[in-house]
Design a protein around this motif. Structure first.
Motif, short mmCIF file in Angstrom:
data_model
loop_
_atom_site.label_atom_id
_atom_site.label_comp_id
_atom_site.label_asym_id
_atom_site.label_seq_id
_atom_site.Cartn_x
_atom_site.Cartn_y
_atom_site.Cartn_z
N VAL A 3 0.82 -1.28 -0.17
CA VAL A 3 0.09 0.13 -0.01
C VAL A 3 0.91 1.29 0.02
N PRO A 4 0.74 2.06 -1.06
CA PRO A 4 1.39 3.33 -0.86
C PRO A 4 1.27 4.31 0.22
N ASP A 5 2.26 5.07 0.53
CA ASP A 5 2.11 5.99 1.69
C ASP A 5 1.18 6.72 1.55
N SER A 6 0.78 7.43 0.44
CA SER A 6 -0.24 8.43 0.24
C SER A 6 -1.86 7.84 0.51
N THR A 12 -4.58 12.92 2.12
CA THR A 12 -5.77 13.57 2.07
C THR A 12 -6.52 12.77 1.18
N PHE A 13 -7.72 13.06 1.12
CA PHE A 13 -8.73 12.21 0.25
C PHE A 13 -8.20 12.44 -1.27
N THR A 14 -7.73 13.61 -1.63
CA THR A 14 -7.38 13.81 -3.18
C THR A 14 -6.27 12.74 -3.37
N THR A 19 -3.92 8.52 -6.07
CA THR A 19 -2.95 7.18 -6.10
C THR A 19 -3.68 5.86 -6.85
N GLY A 20 -4.93 5.98 -6.37
CA GLY A 20 -5.84 4.72 -6.83
C GLY A 20 -6.13 5.02 -8.20
N LEU A 21 -6.27 5.88 -8.95
CA LEU A 21 -6.14 6.19 -10.42
C LEU A 21 -5.28 5.84 -10.81
#
Length: 62
Positions: A3-6, A12-14, A19-21
């Motif tokens: 899982v990436p740190d972001s 933040t939600f953004t 990151t998911g995109l």
């Protein structure tokens, strides 16, 4: 999959959405490259063009 740190609780939600995109786009390009397919993308001028998935995957890795 790591899982990436972001995607941690402090992101933040953004950041989480972006990151998911990126993860989803990379997976899409990888699967299309395995099948030797092309993907349709928008260029900087807003025009659609077909790009071999293998070429697109090279640019995503950078």
């Amino acid at each position: 999959m790591k899982v990436p740190d972001s995607l941690s609780q402090s992101g933040t939600f953004t950041d989480k959405v972006m990151t998911g995109l990126k993860m989803a786009l990379k997976k899409l390009a990888e699967e299309a490259a395995l099948k030797d397919e092309s993907l349709i993308i928008g260029d900087q001028d807003g025009n659609a063009k077909s790009v071999p998935a293998k070429d697109l995957l090279k640019t995503l890795s950078e």
